[in-house]
Design an enzyme around this catalytic site. Structure first.
Site, PDB file in Angstrom:
ATOM      1  N   LYS A   1       0.731  -1.024  -0.081  1.00 35.76           N
ATOM      2  CA  LYS A   1      -0.029   0.075  -0.053  1.00 35.76           C
ATOM      3  C   LYS A   1       0.794   1.234  -0.128  1.00 35.76           C
ATOM      4  CE  LYS A   1      -3.897   2.020   2.679  1.00 35.76           C
ATOM      5  NZ  LYS A   1      -4.621   1.957   3.945  1.00 35.76           N
TER       6      LYS A   1
ATOM      7  N   SER B   1      -9.508   1.915   3.289  1.00 36.30           N
ATOM      8  CA  SER B   1      -8.707   2.630   2.259  1.00 36.30           C
ATOM      9  C   SER B   1      -7.625   1.924   1.549  1.00 36.30           C
ATOM     10  CB  SER B   1      -7.861   3.815   3.312  1.00 36.30           C
ATOM     11  OG  SER B   1      -7.135   3.239   4.137  1.00 36.30           O
TER      12      SER B   1
ATOM     13  N   SER C   1      -9.531  -0.429   7.417  1.00 33.00           N
ATOM     14  CA  SER C   1      -9.041  -0.225   5.950  1.00 33.00           C
ATOM     15  C   SER C   1      -8.423  -1.328   5.442  1.00 33.00           C
ATOM     16  CB  SER C   1      -7.979   0.924   6.103  1.00 33.00           C
ATOM     17  OG  SER C   1      -8.829   2.018   5.836  1.00 33.00           O
TER      18      SER C   1
HETATM   19  N1  GLN Z   1     -12.969   4.254   6.819  1.00 32.52           N
HETATM   20  C1  GLN Z   1     -12.186   4.652   7.905  1.00 32.52           C
HETATM   21  C2  GLN Z   1     -11.837   6.182   7.830  1.00 32.52           C
HETATM   22  O1  GLN Z   1     -11.997   6.876   6.942  1.00 32.52           O
HETATM   23  C3  GLN Z   1     -10.940   3.729   8.308  1.00 32.52           C
HETATM   24  C4  GLN Z   1      -9.817   4.322   7.441  1.00 32.52           C
HETATM   25  C5  GLN Z   1      -8.653   3.290   7.819  1.00 32.52           C
HETATM   26  O2  GLN Z   1      -8.701   2.332   8.414  1.00 32.52           O
HETATM   27  N2  GLN Z   1      -7.296   3.662   7.553  1.00 32.52           N
HETATM   28  O3  GLN Z   1     -11.143   6.710   8.579  1.00 32.52           O
END
Ligand code: GLN
Length: 479
Positions: free
Chosen positions: A79, A154, A178
């Protein structure tokens, strides 16, 4: 050789049996990934030179009769919030479009030392903020199971790459879901280890008290091995845990009979019917394997979204302050003064979601509001952690949905941040408590959209979590 369905064991077998060299496999994998990437946009960059160099190193070791490592020759995707020396790391942001890190993240260093081949860097929401991968400055990722839908976020690029078969395993990051949510949406295994299990050195900070690096894979076995390689104390991250790392694969023995599993009442009420049916089916499979499933309660769940979006934005507002046009980032061309330069760089560089979070986070930390929001949220965080501790006094593991719904359409929620935030309802609690949790595929909807089952265990009990997930997978739980 079918690149799209390779496993770590298959790569090892092929290399040892001289069916292919690491260089041949890497060359073929890169070509395959480049072609497939036109369909999904899962990768932002390919690290061809680095991959070929690593592959040659594996071949040399094999030729000299040395052990090339447990991940020898395995194509891996990383990532793009995890730094790679000499390979551009954008964090999905325009601001870092030219950023070439001078060092490697510890997880990256460890997986290369184990013989892993990094093919490239995967697309993600800007600074890992999002649940759909639509917040990337490099365009959205398409879900390989339905190209008009999101892969989740994400870590959408990493999940899509593994699902599409352009990487055997991938690294993602999880702050509020994410890794698990995109794993669920793309039908792959995704693991958020105990907080501190994997060093965060070189993981671009979003919300430091919640950030984790973890694996995505097409099987529990492969995910367990990748975690094995990257886990363990690192002097470069003072929050990394000094806990022994067990041999996770040795625990994949199918012994789950008599395990007590808790199903949280609060997690079942807002499910779409198809997701609910698939979770119920998974629970039935686990019962057939001899697990005892009972209902439990996690009463603070209703406050989890509010709590997470106060703490995560507070930490993000502070962490993102470093992107100011002086270091790391592009710099705005139009600036009369230093303050203007800061303002213009950040104004032009950050996307809407990051700006929203910087403002929200700055607000909840400001004098006069700190006690009402930030301090309150920290107290709620303790209640959420206590809920889990109480539940684990009664049960060995918790099983739950990952997301209230399967992958949604690209564009469906992007203009409604609240609706987007609600997709994290079942995943953020595990991060807030710092416990290990994962998503394992548990079937598909009538439309063919994958759904994941979440498994959560006590701190540092990943071995038990993997054992249960593997037994479920072996029982055909995902089909
Ligand atoms: N969807 C969550 C956010 O927008 C989690 C994001 C993540 O785990 N990096 O913060």
């Amino acid at each position: 050789m079918n690149i799209a369905s390779l496993t770590i064991d298959r790569v090892r077998e092929g290399l040892r049996g001289r069916e292919f060299s690491s260089l041949e496999l890497t060359t073929a994998a890169l070509q395959h990934a480049r072609e497939q990437n036109r369909i999904t946009n899962a990768y932002i960059d390919f690290s061809e030179d680095r991959a070929l160099t690593a592959a040659r190193r594996v071949d040399e070791k094999l030729a000299q009769g040395e052990d090339p490592g447990p991940l020898a020759g395995v194509p891996v995707a990383v990532k793009d919030v995890i730094v790679t020396k000499g390979v551009r790391t954008t964090c999905g942001s325009k601001l870092l479009a030219n950023f070439i890190p001078p060092y490697d993240a510890t997880a990256v260093e460890r997986l290369e030392a184990a013989g892993g081949i990094i093919l490239g860097k995967t697309n993600c929401d800007e600074f890992a903020m999002g649940s759909s991968n639509e917040n990337s400055a490099f365009g959205p990722v398409r879900n390989p199971h339905a190209l008009d839908r999101v892969p989740g976020g994400s870590s959408g690029g990493s999940a899509a790459a593994v699902a599409q078969g352009t990487a055997v395993v991938a690294l993602g990051s999880d702050t509020g879901g994410s890794i698990r949510q995109p794993a669920s949406f793309c039908g792959v295994v995704g693991v958020t280890p105990t907080y501190g299990r994997v060093s965060r050195y070189g993981l671009t900070a979003f919300a430091s008290s919640l950030d984790h690096i973890g694996p995505l894979a097409r099987s529990v076995r492969d995910a367990a091995l990748l975690l094995q390689v990257i886990a363990g104390r690192d002097p470069l991250d003072s929050t990394s845990a000094d806990a022994p790392v067990p041999d996770f694969r040795a625990h994949l023995d199918g012994q789950v009979k008599g395990l007590k599993l808790g199903l949280p009442r609060e997690y079942l009420k807002d499910l779409t019917s198809e997701t609910g049916d698939l979770i119920a089916g998974a629970v039935k499979t686990l019962s057939k394997l001899g697990c005892e499933v009972r209902e439990i309660s996690l009463p603070a769940t209703d406050y989890a979204i509010a709590c997470y979006y106060v703490i995560a934005t507070a930490e993000a507002s502070s962490n993102l302050a470093r992107y100011d046009g002086v270091r790391y980032t592009i710099r705005s061309a139009s600036a009369e003064s230093l303050t203007d330069m800061y303002r213009n760089t950040r104004g032009e560089g950050f996307g809407a979601e990051c700006k929203r979070r910087i403002m929200l986070g700055t607000y909840v930390l400001s004098a006069g509001y700190y006690d009402a929001y930030y301090l309150k949220a920290q107290k709620v965080r303790t209640l959420i952690a206590r809920d889990f501790a109480n539940a684990f006094a009664e049960v060995d593991a918790i099983v739950a949905p990952v997301s209230p719904f399967p992958a949604f359409k690209i564009g469906e929620k992007i203009d409604d941040p609240m609706a987007m935030y609600l997709s994290d309802i079942y995943t953020i609690t595990g991060d807030l408590a710092g416990i290990p949790c994962m998503s394992v595929p548990c079937g598909k909807t009538a439309e063919g959209l994958p759904v994941g089952l979440q498994i959560l265990t006590r701190h540092f009990e990943e071995a038990r979590m993997f054992r249960l997930a593997d037994a479920f997978e072996q029982a055909g739980g995902g089909n």
